[in-house]
Design an enzyme around this catalytic site. Structure first.
Site, PDB file in Angstrom:
ATOM      1  N   GLU A   1       0.855  -1.195   0.000  1.00 29.88           N
ATOM      2  CA  GLU A   1       0.000   0.000   0.000  1.00 29.88           C
ATOM      3  C   GLU A   1       0.887   1.240   0.000  1.00 29.88           C
ATOM      4  OE1 GLU A   1      -3.505   0.017   2.528  1.00 29.88           O
ATOM      5  OE2 GLU A   1      -2.968   2.018   3.241  1.00 29.88           O
TER       6      GLU A   1
ATOM      7  N   LYS B   1     -21.316  -6.359   4.320  1.00 28.80           N
ATOM      8  CA  LYS B   1     -20.388  -5.856   3.299  1.00 28.80           C
ATOM      9  C   LYS B   1     -20.071  -6.963   2.293  1.00 28.80           C
ATOM     10  CE  LYS B   1     -17.015  -3.362   5.355  1.00 28.80           C
ATOM     11  NZ  LYS B   1     -15.829  -2.576   5.658  1.00 28.80           N
TER      12      LYS B   1
ATOM     13  N   GLY C   1     -14.638   5.593   4.890  1.00 31.96           N
ATOM     14  CA  GLY C   1     -13.796   6.737   5.260  1.00 31.96           C
ATOM     15  C   GLY C   1     -14.098   7.136   6.689  1.00 31.96           C
ATOM     16  N   ASP C   2     -13.139   7.779   7.319  1.00 34.44           N
ATOM     17  CA  ASP C   2     -13.355   8.271   8.682  1.00 34.44           C
ATOM     18  C   ASP C   2     -14.259   9.490   8.625  1.00 34.44           C
ATOM     19  OD1 ASP C   2     -11.929   6.429  10.191  1.00 34.44           O
ATOM     20  OD2 ASP C   2     -10.030   7.410   9.703  1.00 34.44           O
TER      21      ASP C   2
ATOM     22  N   THR D   1      -3.939   4.869  -1.401  1.00 36.45           N
ATOM     23  CA  THR D   1      -4.949   5.434  -0.500  1.00 36.45           C
ATOM     24  C   THR D   1      -5.530   6.718  -1.085  1.00 36.45           C
ATOM     25  OG1 THR D   1      -3.455   6.813   0.787  1.00 36.45           O
ATOM     26  CG2 THR D   1      -3.708   4.533   1.509  1.00 36.45           C
TER      27      THR D   1
HETATM   28  P1  FAD Z   1     -17.832   0.619   7.198  1.00 39.86           P
HETATM   29  O1  FAD Z   1     -17.726  -0.737   6.612  1.00 39.86           O
HETATM   30  O2  FAD Z   1     -18.983   1.440   6.787  1.00 39.86           O
HETATM   31  O3  FAD Z   1     -17.840   0.422   8.798  1.00 39.86           O
HETATM   32  C1  FAD Z   1     -17.837   1.536   9.681  1.00 39.86           C
HETATM   33  C2  FAD Z   1     -18.653   1.203  10.923  1.00 39.86           C
HETATM   34  O4  FAD Z   1     -20.023   1.011  10.561  1.00 39.86           O
HETATM   35  C3  FAD Z   1     -18.226  -0.095  11.618  1.00 39.86           C
HETATM   36  O5  FAD Z   1     -18.423   0.060  12.997  1.00 39.86           O
HETATM   37  C4  FAD Z   1     -19.191  -1.132  11.075  1.00 39.86           C
HETATM   38  O6  FAD Z   1     -19.404  -2.208  11.978  1.00 39.86           O
HETATM   39  C5  FAD Z   1     -20.457  -0.318  10.849  1.00 39.86           C
HETATM   40  N1  FAD Z   1     -21.209  -0.790   9.681  1.00 39.86           N
HETATM   41  C6  FAD Z   1     -20.700  -1.201   8.485  1.00 39.86           C
HETATM   42  N2  FAD Z   1     -21.679  -1.513   7.621  1.00 39.86           N
HETATM   43  C7  FAD Z   1     -22.844  -1.309   8.267  1.00 39.86           C
HETATM   44  C8  FAD Z   1     -24.192  -1.458   7.896  1.00 39.86           C
HETATM   45  N3  FAD Z   1     -24.537  -1.875   6.661  1.00 39.86           N
HETATM   46  N4  FAD Z   1     -25.151  -1.140   8.823  1.00 39.86           N
HETATM   47  C9  FAD Z   1     -24.794  -0.703  10.052  1.00 39.86           C
HETATM   48  N5  FAD Z   1     -23.520  -0.555  10.462  1.00 39.86           N
HETATM   49  C10 FAD Z   1     -22.553  -0.850   9.591  1.00 39.86           C
HETATM   50  N6  FAD Z   1      -9.678   5.738   4.915  1.00 39.86           N
HETATM   51  C11 FAD Z   1      -9.553   6.694   3.961  1.00 39.86           C
HETATM   52  O7  FAD Z   1     -10.118   7.782   4.112  1.00 39.86           O
HETATM   53  N7  FAD Z   1      -8.819   6.497   2.822  1.00 39.86           N
HETATM   54  C12 FAD Z   1      -8.195   5.322   2.580  1.00 39.86           C
HETATM   55  O8  FAD Z   1      -7.545   5.165   1.535  1.00 39.86           O
HETATM   56  C13 FAD Z   1      -8.310   4.271   3.554  1.00 39.86           C
HETATM   57  N8  FAD Z   1      -7.747   3.056   3.348  1.00 39.86           N
HETATM   58  C14 FAD Z   1      -7.964   2.037   4.254  1.00 39.86           C
HETATM   59  C15 FAD Z   1      -7.442   0.756   3.985  1.00 39.86           C
HETATM   60  C16 FAD Z   1      -7.642  -0.294   4.875  1.00 39.86           C
HETATM   61  C17 FAD Z   1      -7.099  -1.676   4.538  1.00 39.86           C
HETATM   62  C18 FAD Z   1      -8.372  -0.072   6.084  1.00 39.86           C
HETATM   63  C19 FAD Z   1      -8.565  -1.208   7.084  1.00 39.86           C
HETATM   64  C20 FAD Z   1      -8.879   1.189   6.375  1.00 39.86           C
HETATM   65  C21 FAD Z   1      -8.698   2.252   5.456  1.00 39.86           C
HETATM   66  N9  FAD Z   1      -9.210   3.533   5.690  1.00 39.86           N
HETATM   67  C22 FAD Z   1      -9.075   4.522   4.738  1.00 39.86           C
HETATM   68  C23 FAD Z   1      -9.875   3.833   6.965  1.00 39.86           C
HETATM   69  C24 FAD Z   1     -11.404   3.615   6.902  1.00 39.86           C
HETATM   70  O9  FAD Z   1     -11.974   4.531   5.992  1.00 39.86           O
HETATM   71  C25 FAD Z   1     -11.951   3.837   8.315  1.00 39.86           C
HETATM   72  O10 FAD Z   1     -11.549   2.797   9.159  1.00 39.86           O
HETATM   73  C26 FAD Z   1     -13.442   4.101   8.425  1.00 39.86           C
HETATM   74  O11 FAD Z   1     -13.713   4.583   9.745  1.00 39.86           O
HETATM   75  C27 FAD Z   1     -14.332   2.894   8.192  1.00 39.86           C
HETATM   76  O12 FAD Z   1     -14.334   2.522   6.894  1.00 39.86           O
HETATM   77  P2  FAD Z   1     -15.068   1.144   6.457  1.00 39.86           P
HETATM   78  O13 FAD Z   1     -15.016   1.101   5.001  1.00 39.86           O
HETATM   79  O14 FAD Z   1     -14.524  -0.001   7.203  1.00 39.86           O
HETATM   80  O15 FAD Z   1     -16.555   1.474   6.974  1.00 39.86           O
END
Ligand code: FAD
Length: 286
Positions: free
Chosen positions: A16, A162, A107-108, A47
């Site tokens: 990455e 997901k 995303g955060d 990223t």
């Molecule tokens: P989600 O899958 O939406 O999960 C977020 C929260 O919501 C979790 O608590 C989950 O349990 C809950 N949730 C998920 N789906 C549902 C649903 N359908 N209904 C109810 N609750 C749900 N961030 C960036 O901005 N740019 C990047 O390039 C980036 N790269 C990353 C690469 C990796 C490998 C990882 C592990 C993280 C990366 N992140 C990046 C960080 C990521 O965006 C954050 O961790 C963010 O807070 C959560 O993203 P997610 O896609 O896991 O969210």
């Protein structure tokens, strides 16, 4: 090529990278990419800041450059601050540039940027991209649970959504204790999650990284890890070597425990990626 096809053949080994800071030239990352490409990873992901922070606008250019060098690129795509039109335009551009692999993310949530609300979770984005049928889609997962979830079990329930939405494979958040990964993998399998899971490994090789780990990263820091970091924090060379050795040990154990793949958070450090690749080449067949 679509990344999901690689998992049938071997332990997938990927890197990455992130776009350079606004003050840096994009040429810096291109030089790093040349060096990383020589290590023949299965793919390199790029990223993309959720709030458009840093030099995210370069993410597509960097992914294209990876593609041109003959390595499979994966573009991260965080959705929380994007409209459907903005996602459409990123996907169209990716397709035009031959990028077939997307890491679909929420995303955060930035308290200063109100979410657009079209895509509330990564699963919404995955459903949307899946509808277009052209991309291999990865999702993020969290061996110690996502901080927004009350428990690992709740997070895994959401992870199943997901995967049901169409994630072809998953990449984990970094962790320093492999037992969290094994426990998570077992629970995920019990929950019916049967797509390949790549283990995310970050070599911690300098003092800034240690400080960031302690303050911002949710990963547990095992006693062995803390002891090493404390011992060498004032000796940059020893710290670098110790961080590389720690990551290598994690990876050898993961390979022996049949991890589907290992995703190395390179922090754009080609020297460290090379040392690690050389050390594990026999076990993971780089
Ligand atoms: P989600 O899958 O939406 O999960 C977020 C929260 O919501 C979790 O608590 C989950 O349990 C809950 N949730 C998920 N789906 C549902 C649903 N359908 N209904 C109810 N609750 C749900 N961030 C960036 O901005 N740019 C990047 O390039 C980036 N790269 C990353 C690469 C990796 C490998 C990882 C592990 C993280 C990366 N992140 C990046 C960080 C990521 O965006 C954050 O961790 C963010 O807070 C959560 O993203 P997610 O896609 O896991 O969210």
């Amino acid at each position: 090529m679509k990344i999901r096809e690689l998992f049938d053949e071997k332990i997938v080994f990927s890197f990455e990278v992130f776009p350079p800071k606004k003050t840096s030239s994009i040429d810096v990352i291109y030089k790093t990419l040349d060096e990383l490409g020589d290590l023949k990873p299965d793919f390199i992901s790029v990223t993309f800041g959720a709030g458009g922070s840093g030099n995210s606008r370069f993410a597509l250019d960097i992914a294209s450059k990876i593609n041109e060098s003959g390595i499979i690129p994966m573009l991260h795509l965080p959705c929380i601050n994007f409209t459907a039109e903005e996602i459409d335009s990123a996907l169209l551009e990716a397709k035009q540039r031959g990028i077939e692999n997307i890491l679909a993310l929420r995303g955060d949530i930035n308290p200063d940027i109100p979410p657009v609300e079209r895509f509330r979770h990564a699963s919404d984005l995955i459903t949307y991209i899946k509808g277009r049928g052209e991309f291999d889609i990865a999702g993020a997962c969290y061996p110690e649970g996502h901080p927004d979830s009350d428990s690992l079990d709740e997070d895994i329930e959401n992870l199943k959504k997901k995967v049901d939405a169409g994630a072809d494979h998953l990449i984990t958040q970094l962790f320093f204790d492999n037992e969290y990964f094994y426990n998570f993998r077992e629970k995920a399998a019990k929950a019916g999650i049967n797509v390949p899971i790549e283990a995310g490994i970050m070599p911690v090789v300098n003092k800034n990284q240690i400080e960031r780990m302690v303050t911002t990263c949710g990963a547990s820091l095992p006693r062995k890890f803390v002891k090493i970091m404390q011992k060498y924090e004032h000796n940059p060379e020893a710290l670098r070597d110790a961080g590389i050795a720690y990551a290598v040990n994690q990876m050898i154990d993961l390979a022996a425990s049949e991890a589907d793949g290992i995703h190395l958070y390179t922090m754009n450090n080609a020297y460290v990626a090379r040392k690690i690749s050389e050390a594990v080449s026999g076990v993971i067949g780089v």
